[in-house]
Design a protein around this motif. Sequence first.
Motif, short mmCIF file in Angstrom:
data_model
loop_
_atom_site.label_atom_id
_atom_site.label_comp_id
_atom_site.label_asym_id
_atom_site.label_seq_id
_atom_site.Cartn_x
_atom_site.Cartn_y
_atom_site.Cartn_z
N GLY A 106 55.73 12.29 50.48
CA GLY A 106 56.07 13.03 49.26
C GLY A 106 55.33 12.52 48.05
N GLY A 107 55.14 11.20 48.01
CA GLY A 107 54.47 10.58 46.86
C GLY A 107 53.09 11.14 46.62
N LYS A 108 52.40 11.38 47.70
CA LYS A 108 51.04 11.89 47.58
C LYS A 108 51.01 13.25 46.89
CE LYS A 108 47.25 10.46 50.38
NZ LYS A 108 46.85 10.16 51.74
N ASN A 109 51.98 14.09 47.28
CA ASN A 109 52.02 15.41 46.67
C ASN A 109 52.25 15.34 45.17
OD1 ASN A 109 51.56 16.75 49.06
ND2 ASN A 109 53.73 16.81 49.59
N TRP A 124 47.78 14.90 38.99
CA TRP A 124 46.33 14.89 38.82
C TRP A 124 45.84 16.29 38.46
CZ3 TRP A 124 42.67 17.15 42.36
CH2 TRP A 124 41.33 16.80 42.11
N SER A 125 46.34 17.28 39.19
CA SER A 125 45.87 18.64 38.93
C SER A 125 46.40 19.16 37.58
CB SER A 125 46.22 19.56 40.11
OG SER A 125 47.30 20.38 39.83
N ASP A 126 47.62 18.75 37.22
CA ASP A 126 48.14 19.13 35.91
C ASP A 126 47.30 18.53 34.79
OD1 ASP A 126 50.11 20.60 36.99
OD2 ASP A 126 51.76 19.21 36.52
N ALA A 127 46.87 17.28 35.01
CA ALA A 127 46.07 16.60 34.00
C ALA A 127 44.74 17.34 33.82
CB ALA A 127 45.82 15.15 34.41
N ILE A 128 44.18 17.79 34.92
CA ILE A 128 42.92 18.54 34.82
C ILE A 128 43.16 19.88 34.12
CG2 ILE A 128 41.19 19.80 36.16
CD1 ILE A 128 41.05 17.50 38.03
N GLU A 141 42.44 23.33 29.66
CA GLU A 141 43.12 24.14 28.67
C GLU A 141 42.73 23.72 27.25
OE1 GLU A 141 44.71 26.84 29.43
OE2 GLU A 141 44.94 27.12 27.27
N GLN A 142 42.68 22.40 27.06
CA GLN A 142 42.34 21.87 25.75
C GLN A 142 40.89 22.20 25.39
OE1 GLN A 142 43.11 17.65 25.46
NE2 GLN A 142 44.40 18.12 23.71
N LYS A 143 40.04 22.05 26.40
CA LYS A 143 38.63 22.34 26.20
C LYS A 143 38.45 23.82 25.82
CE LYS A 143 34.42 21.20 28.57
NZ LYS A 143 33.83 21.15 29.91
N ARG A 144 39.22 24.67 26.50
CA ARG A 144 39.17 26.10 26.19
C ARG A 144 39.61 26.38 24.77
NH1 ARG A 144 41.31 28.24 31.53
NH2 ARG A 144 39.36 28.62 32.60
N ARG A 145 40.73 25.74 24.40
CA ARG A 145 41.28 25.99 23.07
C ARG A 145 40.37 25.46 21.98
NH1 ARG A 145 46.98 25.55 24.27
NH2 ARG A 145 46.54 23.35 24.57
#
Length: 122
Positions: free
Chosen positions: A3-6, A12-16, A21-25
């Motif tokens: 479970g930890g891996k998920n 990690w994917s949220d951070a990306i 999102e920030q880069k877009r804005r």
Amino acid sequence: MNGGKNVDYKEWSDAIDKRVEQKRRNYKGSYCCLTMDAGLSKEGAILYYDKQYREYGVDLLERGGTLIDYCMFCGKKLPTSVRDEWFDILEHEYGLEEPLHEDKEKVPKEFWTDEWWKERGL
Ligand SMILES: [Zn+2]
């Protein structure tokens, strides 16, 4: 069964996502959005931007092309084409009736770029 891996992956994917999102804005380039910018600069892109006429379009290769009025990514209205003005100004201010043919060599060089309409505030 790890479970930890998920969770890590999700963080990690949220951070990306957040970074993208920030880069877009924060996008401050010369196009409507980062996706359009990337779409135009990609090699072999089907999107094109003609700076001389300020026209955005989709290149359908042998089937021709089509101009677009709205960005297909962000939905913003794209600047209007200045193609008519290009011919009008060359004809009325420079007396060039056939700027793409006989008069081609007399066309001032800024008319082959985006300088002419930027200078005029079009
Ligand atoms: Zn856009």
